[in-house]
Structures are given as C-alpha cells and as structure tokens.
Motif scaffolding. Structure first.
Motif, PDB file in Angstrom:
ATOM      1  N   UNK A   1       7.129 -10.667  -5.926  1.00  0.00           N
ATOM      2  CA  UNK A   1       7.440  -9.257  -5.740  1.00  0.00           C
ATOM      3  C   UNK A   1       6.583  -8.557  -4.706  1.00  0.00           C
ATOM      4  N   UNK A   2       5.433  -9.133  -4.364  1.00  0.00           N
ATOM      5  CA  UNK A   2       4.579  -8.525  -3.357  1.00  0.00           C
ATOM      6  C   UNK A   2       4.643  -9.285  -2.030  1.00  0.00           C
ATOM      7  N   UNK A   3       5.526 -10.283  -1.954  1.00  0.00           N
ATOM      8  CA  UNK A   3       5.603 -11.129  -0.763  1.00  0.00           C
ATOM      9  C   UNK A   3       6.220 -10.382   0.417  1.00  0.00           C
ATOM     10  N   UNK A   4       5.951 -10.896   1.608  1.00  0.00           N
ATOM     11  CA  UNK A   4       6.500 -10.303   2.826  1.00  0.00           C
ATOM     12  C   UNK A   4       8.018 -10.413   2.858  1.00  0.00           C
ATOM     13  N   UNK A   5       8.546 -11.546   2.364  1.00  0.00           N
ATOM     14  CA  UNK A   5       9.991 -11.743   2.372  1.00  0.00           C
ATOM     15  C   UNK A   5      10.698 -10.716   1.495  1.00  0.00           C
TER      16      UNK A   5
ATOM     17  N   UNK B   1       9.555  -7.728   0.785  1.00  0.00           N
ATOM     18  CA  UNK B   1       9.426  -6.443   1.484  1.00  0.00           C
ATOM     19  C   UNK B   1      10.458  -6.339   2.599  1.00  0.00           C
ATOM     20  N   UNK B   2      10.651  -7.425   3.346  1.00  0.00           N
ATOM     21  CA  UNK B   2      11.650  -7.415   4.419  1.00  0.00           C
ATOM     22  C   UNK B   2      13.037  -7.159   3.841  1.00  0.00           C
ATOM     23  N   UNK B   3      13.344  -7.805   2.707  1.00  0.00           N
ATOM     24  CA  UNK B   3      14.650  -7.607   2.066  1.00  0.00           C
ATOM     25  C   UNK B   3      14.838  -6.144   1.664  1.00  0.00           C
ATOM     26  N   UNK B   4      13.790  -5.517   1.125  1.00  0.00           N
ATOM     27  CA  UNK B   4      13.891  -4.116   0.713  1.00  0.00           C
ATOM     28  C   UNK B   4      14.079  -3.193   1.913  1.00  0.00           C
ATOM     29  N   UNK B   5      13.363  -3.465   2.982  1.00  0.00           N
ATOM     30  CA  UNK B   5      13.505  -2.637   4.188  1.00  0.00           C
ATOM     31  C   UNK B   5      14.924  -2.758   4.739  1.00  0.00           C
ATOM     32  N   UNK B   6      15.433  -3.988   4.811  1.00  0.00           N
ATOM     33  CA  UNK B   6      16.792  -4.196   5.312  1.00  0.00           C
ATOM     34  C   UNK B   6      17.819  -3.511   4.414  1.00  0.00           C
ATOM     35  N   UNK B   7      17.635  -3.623   3.106  1.00  0.00           N
ATOM     36  CA  UNK B   7      18.567  -2.994   2.176  1.00  0.00           C
ATOM     37  C   UNK B   7      18.560  -1.471   2.342  1.00  0.00           C
TER      38      UNK B   7
ATOM     39  N   UNK C   1       6.394  -1.874  -5.919  1.00  0.00           N
ATOM     40  CA  UNK C   1       5.170  -1.095  -6.132  1.00  0.00           C
ATOM     41  C   UNK C   1       4.356  -1.635  -7.292  1.00  0.00           C
ATOM     42  N   UNK C   2       5.016  -1.990  -8.401  1.00  0.00           N
ATOM     43  CA  UNK C   2       4.261  -2.481  -9.549  1.00  0.00           C
ATOM     44  C   UNK C   2       3.695  -3.873  -9.288  1.00  0.00           C
ATOM     45  N   UNK C   3       4.399  -4.657  -8.456  1.00  0.00           N
ATOM     46  CA  UNK C   3       3.869  -5.981  -8.104  1.00  0.00           C
ATOM     47  C   UNK C   3       2.678  -5.875  -7.162  1.00  0.00           C
ATOM     48  N   UNK C   4       2.619  -4.821  -6.367  1.00  0.00           N
ATOM     49  CA  UNK C   4       1.493  -4.621  -5.466  1.00  0.00           C
ATOM     50  C   UNK C   4       0.261  -4.084  -6.184  1.00  0.00           C
ATOM     51  N   UNK C   5       0.473  -3.488  -7.347  1.00  0.00           N
ATOM     52  CA  UNK C   5      -0.640  -2.871  -8.066  1.00  0.00           C
ATOM     53  C   UNK C   5      -1.453  -3.930  -8.807  1.00  0.00           C
TER      54      UNK C   5
END
Length: 304
Positions: free
Chosen positions: A72-76, A78-84, A128-132
């Motif tokens: 959940x905190x991986x770059x991949x 994050x990229x998926x969330x940005x694209x979505x 966010x919760x995975x980054x915390x």
C-alpha cells in the motif's frame, strides 16, 4: 522479508532503517518480547516499558499488516492512484463538455462519476494509512468505504439484470408476433422497391433482438459474480487490515477480472476518442491502465 515494526520491505539479513533510528551505532538492540533474555514490556538498561532514554518501545505488527503496508505504500500503488485520479478528472471534463454542439453538459454522466470519485477517495485513504507508522494496525475507513460503494453497485447491477431478463422473456413469449409485425413493416416500406422476398429478412429481426438481450444478460451475470466476489474479497482485506486471518480465500477470479475490466476500459477509451470525445476517451484509457496496475497489486498481495 518485511519489517514487523513498520512494514517496510527489507533485504534478507539487513536491519530495517526504523530499527537503526531506534538503536544508534554501537547500541545493543533490545531483545524482542518472548525471546530468552527479553522481558515483555521492558528493555535491559532502560526504563521498563520503553527504550533507553525514555523513548516508547516499538510495537511489533502483524505479518499480514506488514505485507499490506509494504504494498500500500509502494511506488506502483501510488502511480496507480495518481493515474486513477487523473482519469476521473479527464472523464469528468469530458462529460461536462460532451454535448458542446448543443451547449449542454451530460448531467447524468456527471452524476455517474460520484461513486468512482468516492472509490478514489477510499484508495487514497488506504495509501495514507499504509504510509503512517504511528499505529500497529491499519485504519479500515478506506477499504470499508470502497466495500460499501461496491455493494451499492452490486444492487444496481442486480436491478439491471432483472430488467434485461424480463425483457428477454417478454420477447421470447411474443417473438412470433413481433417477427410478424416487423415483417409486415418491411413489406410496407421496402417491398415495392426491393421485392417482397427481401421483406422475409424482417422475420429474423425479432430473433436477433432476443439473442442480443441474452448476450447482455450473460455479460451482466458475469459481472454479478465479479462484484459478489469483490465484496467478499474486500471483506477479507478489511479483516487483514485488522490483523485477522479470515477463513475465506483471497479470490483469484477478482484479480483476473480486474485485468479484463482494465483492458476493456482502455480499448473502449480508444473507441471513445475515435468517436470525437477525446477527454472522456483519454480518461477511460488512463483509468484502464490504473485498473491493471491495481490488479497487479492485488495479485502480489494474493501471492503473499
């Protein structure tokens, strides 16, 4: 392997950076609770229940939670969330300008964006919760929000499926009369021009309508299975967020269908662009890529 304190992926044999911060060079790392030489809740040479100097003792987290945090905190992810997120922006703009020739927006299309936008918010809450690193457990707000929205979509899908099934049954019951009516209409409109043999093709139209409706019903049934399993998978994921190991397996069907849905979305977006609505088409293509990346993440978690 994964750090049992912060969930970060660490090469085998190496110490996680979070442990190095807690234990400066030259300091002896505290033995974990339950291991000979270690006393639960206390650290030799320090304050009981804390780190040397009074810092709070770190709390080990569940391996399931550690795996989720790592993905959940991986770059991949994050990229998926940005694209979505970008895809939703393009689709929203496309629907607002869909009928620019008539100077009117596709308001029904805009309203249809509400649920996808809420799903996007839920995914960002998961990130966010995975980054915390402040709590040993994960917040289930995001995954619960997505599950509730998926249940709403499942109910709407059931309503659509029942409606299509009723139409198909009605056509089957009156197919003879419908074919006769269409054949007579063909005879009236085209008989004199093309010959009355041509009008016999009209008798096939009723049967074709039934076939089309049956195909649509079959596709809807497939998506009913998909959304039903997706709801169960999200329940499993929510339990995993709480560190629980549910007795239900993580659905491989959901992972596979997520790839299919993403692929069809991307291809459909190309047709939308060709049809003249570039903004919506770009949004669908980008959203399809995002769905495929999220499916990759689901597949990676399933393997763990």
């Amino acid at each position: 392997m994964y750090c049992t304190y912060c969930g970060r992926e660490v090469p085998d044999g190496e110490v996680c950076p979070c442990r190095l911060q807690q234990n400066p060079a030259g300091a002896t790392p505290p033995p974990p609770a339950g291991v000979p030489g270690g006393i639960p809740g206390s650290i030799p040479g320090g304050i009981p229940g804390g780190m040397p100097g009074g810092a709070p003792a770190p709390v080990a987290i569940n391996p399931l939670v550690a795996a989720i945090k790592s993905i959940g905190r991986s770059t991949l992810f994050l990229v998926a969330l940005v694209l979505y997120s970008v895809s939703l922006g393009f689709e929203l703009l496309g629907k607002l300008t869909a009928n620019s020739y008539y100077q009117s927006a596709d308001l029904s299309g805009v309203l249809s964006m509400v649920l996808p936008i809420l799903i996007c918010v839920g995914l960002w809450l998961i990130y966010a919760t995975c980054r915390s690193d402040t709590a040993p457990m994960l917040s289930t707000t995001g995954v619960t929000m997505i599950r509730v929205i998926t249940i709403i979509q499942l109910v709407c899908l059931w309503i659509a499926t029942v409606a299509v099934a009723i139409c198909a049954l009605g056509l089957l019951a009156f197919s003879g009369a419908i074919s006769q009516e269409i054949m007579e209409e063909f005879a009236e409109q085209f008989g004199a021009q093309y010959g009355y043999e041509f009008t016999q093709l009209g008798s096939m139209v009723g049967g074709m309508l039934v076939v089309v409706l049956l195909v649509v019903a079959a596709v809807l049934a497939l998506f009913l299975v998909y959304y039903t399993k997706l709801v169960k998978t999200l329940k499993t994921l929510r339990d995993n967020f709480n560190g629980m190991t549910p007795d239900r397996p993580f659905s491989g069907f959901v992972v596979g269908m997520s790839y299919v849905v993403g692929g069809f979305s991307a291809v459909g977006g190309l047709f939308t662009i060709a049809g003249g609505n570039a903004l919506s088409g770009i949004g669908e293509v980008v959203g399809g890529v995002a769905a495929i990346l999220l499916a990759v993440q689901l597949g990676a978690y399933k393997k763990q």
